[in-house]
Design an enzyme around this catalytic site. Structure first.
Site, short mmCIF file in Angstrom:
data_model
loop_
_atom_site.label_atom_id
_atom_site.label_comp_id
_atom_site.label_asym_id
_atom_site.label_seq_id
_atom_site.Cartn_x
_atom_site.Cartn_y
_atom_site.Cartn_z
N GLU A 1 -3.84 3.85 1.17
CA GLU A 1 -4.22 4.13 2.55
C GLU A 1 -4.42 5.64 2.71
OE1 GLU A 1 -2.15 4.20 6.99
OE2 GLU A 1 -1.18 3.12 5.36
N HIS B 1 4.07 10.66 -7.37
CA HIS B 1 2.69 10.41 -7.75
C HIS B 1 2.44 8.91 -7.81
CE1 HIS B 1 4.95 10.32 -11.54
NE2 HIS B 1 4.12 9.36 -11.87
N GLU C 1 -1.26 9.87 -11.94
CA GLU C 1 -1.02 9.76 -13.38
C GLU C 1 -2.00 8.78 -13.99
OE1 GLU C 1 2.60 8.52 -16.44
OE2 GLU C 1 2.95 8.55 -14.28
N HIS D 1 0.83 -1.21 0.00
CA HIS D 1 0.00 0.00 0.00
C HIS D 1 0.86 1.25 0.00
CE1 HIS D 1 0.36 -0.19 4.53
NE2 HIS D 1 0.46 1.11 4.37
#
Length: 122
Positions: free
Chosen positions: A56, A75, A117, A7
């Site tokens: 998260e 990103h 993105e 995550h």
């Protein structure tokens, strides 16, 4: 020894606004949630059926000022099988913050300023 991406965390100021954004913009839904007994934080893990990887979102009760995100040089990337429909949705939402037509990609910005993105399947 093997490692698997699990995550990524983004801290957010308005949890409901962020949850609404990620569901509408990317189809992410809540997979699990953890709340501190004293109410000081909430962790919400978002995901979809395409991957086990989760985003998260962390909300901190005492945080009132926006987070410093640096120079937008980091990103997350999302690949879509319908780039045109995704672009249309994000344009309607007003969340496209940068387009690179030469590379065939664009970025959207979440309510806290994080860049995401959008990449077509190639």
């Amino acid at each position: 020894m093997n490692f698997k991406m699990f995550h990524q965390n983004f801290n957010v100021l308005d949890l409901k606004r962020s949850l609404d954004f990620y569901e509408k913009a990317l189809g992410l839904t809540v997979k699990r949630r953890k709340e501190a007994e004293d109410g000081s934080f909430i962790l919400v893990y978002l995901g979809n059926d395409q991957t086990d990887f989760q985003l998260e979102l962390t909300w901190l009760k005492d945080r009132t000022e926006p987070y410093d995100l640096g120079e937008d040089e980091f990103h997350l990337a999302f690949q879509t099988d319908d780039y045109e429909a995704a672009y249309k949705l994000h344009k309607e939402m007003g969340c496209i913050c940068f387009e690179n037509t030469a590379m065939g990609i664009y970025f959207i910005e979440d309510p806290d300023g994080y860049w995401l993105e959008i990449v077509p399947v190639r």
